[in-house]
Motif scaffolding. Structure first.
Motif, short mmCIF file in Angstrom:
data_model
loop_
_atom_site.label_atom_id
_atom_site.label_comp_id
_atom_site.label_asym_id
_atom_site.label_seq_id
_atom_site.Cartn_x
_atom_site.Cartn_y
_atom_site.Cartn_z
N SER A 290 1.37 -49.43 2.60
CA SER A 290 2.39 -48.51 2.22
C SER A 290 3.05 -47.63 3.55
CB SER A 290 1.93 -47.28 1.12
OG SER A 290 2.98 -46.38 1.12
N PRO A 291 4.41 -47.93 3.92
CA PRO A 291 4.95 -47.42 4.96
C PRO A 291 4.91 -45.73 4.94
CG PRO A 291 6.31 -48.86 4.15
CD PRO A 291 5.27 -48.95 3.04
N THR A 292 5.09 -45.37 3.74
CA THR A 292 4.89 -43.84 3.54
C THR A 292 3.48 -43.31 3.98
OG1 THR A 292 6.37 -43.72 1.80
CG2 THR A 292 5.10 -41.76 1.97
N TRP A 297 0.47 -39.80 6.25
CA TRP A 297 -0.93 -39.61 6.14
C TRP A 297 -2.12 -40.08 7.19
CZ3 TRP A 297 -3.37 -39.86 0.58
CH2 TRP A 297 -2.47 -39.68 -0.26
N PRO A 298 -2.96 -39.28 7.42
CA PRO A 298 -4.12 -39.34 8.46
C PRO A 298 -4.94 -40.53 8.13
CG PRO A 298 -4.63 -37.36 7.40
CD PRO A 298 -3.29 -37.82 6.85
N LEU A 299 -4.48 -41.81 8.27
CA LEU A 299 -5.22 -42.89 7.72
C LEU A 299 -6.68 -42.89 8.37
CD1 LEU A 299 -2.69 -45.84 7.33
CD2 LEU A 299 -3.29 -43.86 5.82
#
Length: 702
Positions: A290-292, A297-299
């Protein structure tokens, strides 16, 4: 003369300044020695025999700390002495306090008992065709609160699981101490696990009630794997997931030990790392779709959290043994370092993990599991922190074949470093070490990490919808490959190095030298090679024992003129034969004393004559309960140099050198002899550790 004191003061001041300069150069390494100092205090409590000795060690350590205060806390030497002295004193006090805190009733003599008990833990023992259970007796005030029993598979109720209540009869004995010098002392393990007795159950074993949930998750997973795979592969598969090695056959377990692959069967650093790494990688890959999420988000933080949860869950599923908990703690520290942007794996992280483990389980220090795992990690990190090794493995523009060759070379160097670190520990505890472990691990670790474990996880996941059969088939084939590697490496010519015994002093020198080399960074680190070499020479110079006698006097092994060993009782079980072979440092079957040249045996007694140290030695040993006429026995004793018996011999039995009858062996424990040179005994004179029979009897008297 007026200038002499000033000259000595100038030289002393110069030495202090040099030490201070060296410590300043090593300032980043000083914290690494905190768990080492704590370990010295813990080891001191286990090695020293009595309360005055423990008190003296604590007092000496506190004196060292006061010496640091006298030097001055503004100096690194003074502060290091203060912290080191307090850590040594704290380590000794911590081990002492933990031993007192876990104190539980212990059986003092063998008994036959009939009782009801709740099952706390179940472990399959494929090699013994039995199941091992930890039981908590119910309404049995004369029995210890926790007991370990073996139940033959034919006598055990079907589907035995934790939470069941059983009614049974059993022969119970106190937890056994080491039968020979340098052997495994189960009494120590039992004390810290609060096991008051061990023994064997008799048929019939009746199940009064079953566990409502069918046992623990660990047991249910183990049973599911055993149902899905053939017995040979199932034992390895169960060990990889749950840490339960009881279903591994003796032949396969021996091959894994001989090839240096036994660490794969214990859920520890490799397994936790694989589980956490796989969970993090899968989480990152899925969320990054997901690009978003990828942009906002701090993946890495999320993936680290998923990895932490996976590691903790794996730890509990695998039984939460100390090695697994230790590895989980280290993994959590690595994840914390990744989250805050620090280097993932450093010696400081290893030191922090060791400190946490020792503070909670100080008794883990003396076990081979703690020593082997931390020694391996320290050796790998110390090697890869060296500037030359960093330069060798640094990324560069090169072809794929060259890159592969470089990575394989780095893996081989790491394996050699690990083998050098582990060999003294394995020889000290097990008297043997696989010499081809570095080569075997190059193949076995990738096979286990990237093939066996992922296939097993997929099989378990797809079994939820009933589609796991293809993955179980592939898992069985991969385990067959792993076992083929183990058997090939373990039974190749010269695969195993053997030593009859490593003295504690030699082992301490080797460990001290190895730590000195690994934990410092300046050129003075290489001074550690001196104690390491001295300890190695000392260990290698130890002569093979001429006579081994177990603590009960029933079994002995005598070394013949050709270096082979002969056993007193031809019908001795495999366990006894293996124990004596290990203590003798040989990798072959024991002969019978009846067949030894110079020996004459009957059903009741054996006489053997061996030439050693320029003279002949005569051994007399009893091997039945039949009492010979006292006159004949006295004559036989008078003609012998050494007499061994599992019963009390008359006072008039007086050999030339040594009488090892039951009263004497009760005091000494097992005995190892080099004729005319050295005697090693199992029991330390005046030993006041709480698991010894003397200490247990004293507690009961109070």
């Amino acid at each position: 003369m007026p200038f002499a004191p000033r000259g000595r003061g100038w030289r002393l001041g110069s030495a202090v300044d040099r030490i201070e300069g060296w410590l300043e150069a090593e300032r980043d390494q000083l914290p690494l020695w905190l768990p080492v100092m704590l370990g010295i205090g813990i080891a001191g409590w286990f090695v020293l025999p009595d309360r005055p000795s423990w008190t003296a060690l604590i007092a000496a350590a506190l004196g060292l700390a006061l010496g640091g205060v006298a030097i001055g806390l503004a100096r690194r030497a003074g502060f290091a002495l203060l912290v080191g002295g307090l850590a040594i004193a704290g380590g000794c006090a911590l081990a002492w306090a933990k031993a007192e805190w876990v104190a539980a009733p212990v059986l003092t003599r063998p008994v036959l008992a009939a009782f009801d008990a709740d099952v706390e833990r179940v472990q399959q023992l494929a090699a013994k065709d039995s199941v091992r259970v930890i039981l908590c007796p119910v309404a049995a005030p004369t029995l210890p609160p926790r007991i370990r029993l073996n139940i033959a598979n034919a006598d055990a109720p079907a589907g035995l699981a934790r939470g069941d209540r059983l009614r049974l009869r059993a022969r119970l004995v106190p937890p056994p101490s080491a039968s020979l010098p340098g052997g495994y002392d189960f009494a120590i393990t039992a004390w810290f696990q609060q096991l008051g007795a061990t023994g064997k159950a008799f048929a019939p074993v009746e199940r009064l009630s079953a566990a409502p949930d069918g046992g623990s998750l660990r047991e249910r997973i183990g049973k599911h794997i055993r149902d899905a795979l053939p017995a040979k592969a199932a034992g390895i598969a169960v060990a990889l997931v749950t840490g339960d090695q009881g279903a591994v056959s003796e032949a396969d377990a021996d091959a894994m030990r001989r090839s240096g692959l036994a660490h794969l069967l214990s859920v520890s650093g490799l397994h936790i790392t694989a589980a956490v790494g796989a969970a993090m990688l899968l989480t990152l890959r899925l969320l990054a779709l997901s690009p978003t999420l990828a942009l906002r988000w701090p993946l890495m933080l999320i993936a680290a959290g998923v990895g932490a949860v996976t590691g903790i869950a794996y730890t509990f599923v695998s039984g939460a043994e100390i090695p697994t908990i230790r590895s989980c703690i280290a993994a959590l520290l690595v994840l914390a370092g990744l989250v805050i942007g620090r280097e993932a794996l450093t010696l400081r992280l290893v030191a922090a993990g060791a400190l946490v483990v020792l503070l909670i389980w100080p008794e883990a220090l003396i076990g081979p599991s703690f020593q082997l795992s931390f020694a391996a990690v320290v050796a790998i990190i110390a090697l890869h922190e060296h500037p030359r090794m960093r330069a060798f493995v640094a990324a560069r523009e090169e072809g794929p074949l060259v890159r592969l060759g470089r990575n394989m070379a780095a893996l081989l160097l790491s394996g050699i470093a690990v083998e050098l670190a582990l060999a003294p520990i394995a020889l000290f505890h097990f008297h043997r070490e696989g010499l081809y472990g570095a080569l075997a691990n190059i193949v076995a670790i990738p096979v286990t990490t990237f093939i066996v474990m992922p296939l097993e996880v997929l099989a378990l996941l797809f079994d939820v919808v009933g589609l796991g059969a293809p993955f179980w088939w592939a898992t069985g084939k991969a385990i067959a490959l792993l076992l083929s590697i183990a058997h090939t490496a373990g039974h190749a010519p010269g695969a195993v190095a053997l030593l009859p015994g490593v003295p504690r002093g030699a082992f301490a020198l080797i460990v001290a030298g190895g730590l000195w080399i690994c934990l410092w960074r300046t050129r003075l680190r290489w001074l550690g090679a001196l104690p390491f070499a001295a300890g190695a020479v000392w260990a290698l110079a130890m002569p093979a024992p001429d006579l081994l006698v177990t603590g009960d006097g029933r079994h002995l092994a005598l070394r013949g003129g050709d270096g082979s060993y002969a056993l007193l009782r031809p019908k001795a079980k495999d366990f006894v034969r293996g124990m004596l072979s290990e203590a003798a440092g040989i990798d072959e079957d024991l002969a019978d004393l009846d067949d030894l040249p110079g020996a004459a045996c009957t059903a009741d007694i054996c006489l053997a004559t061996i030439r050693r140290a320029g003279r002949e030695w005569r051994l007399l040993a009893t091997r039945s309960a039949y009492l010979a006429p006292i006159t004949a026995m006295n004559r036989a004793c008078a003609a012998a140099d050494i007499v061994v018996s599992d019963r009390r011999l008359p006072r008039t039995c007086r050999p030339h050198w040594l009488k090892l009858d039951l009263p004497m062996l009760t005091r000494t424990g097992g005995v190892s002899l080099v004729f005319g040179d050295a005697i090693r005994i199992t029991n330390i004179s005046g030993d006041e550790h709480p698991w010894t029979g003397r200490a247990v009897r004293r507690q009961l008297a109070r």
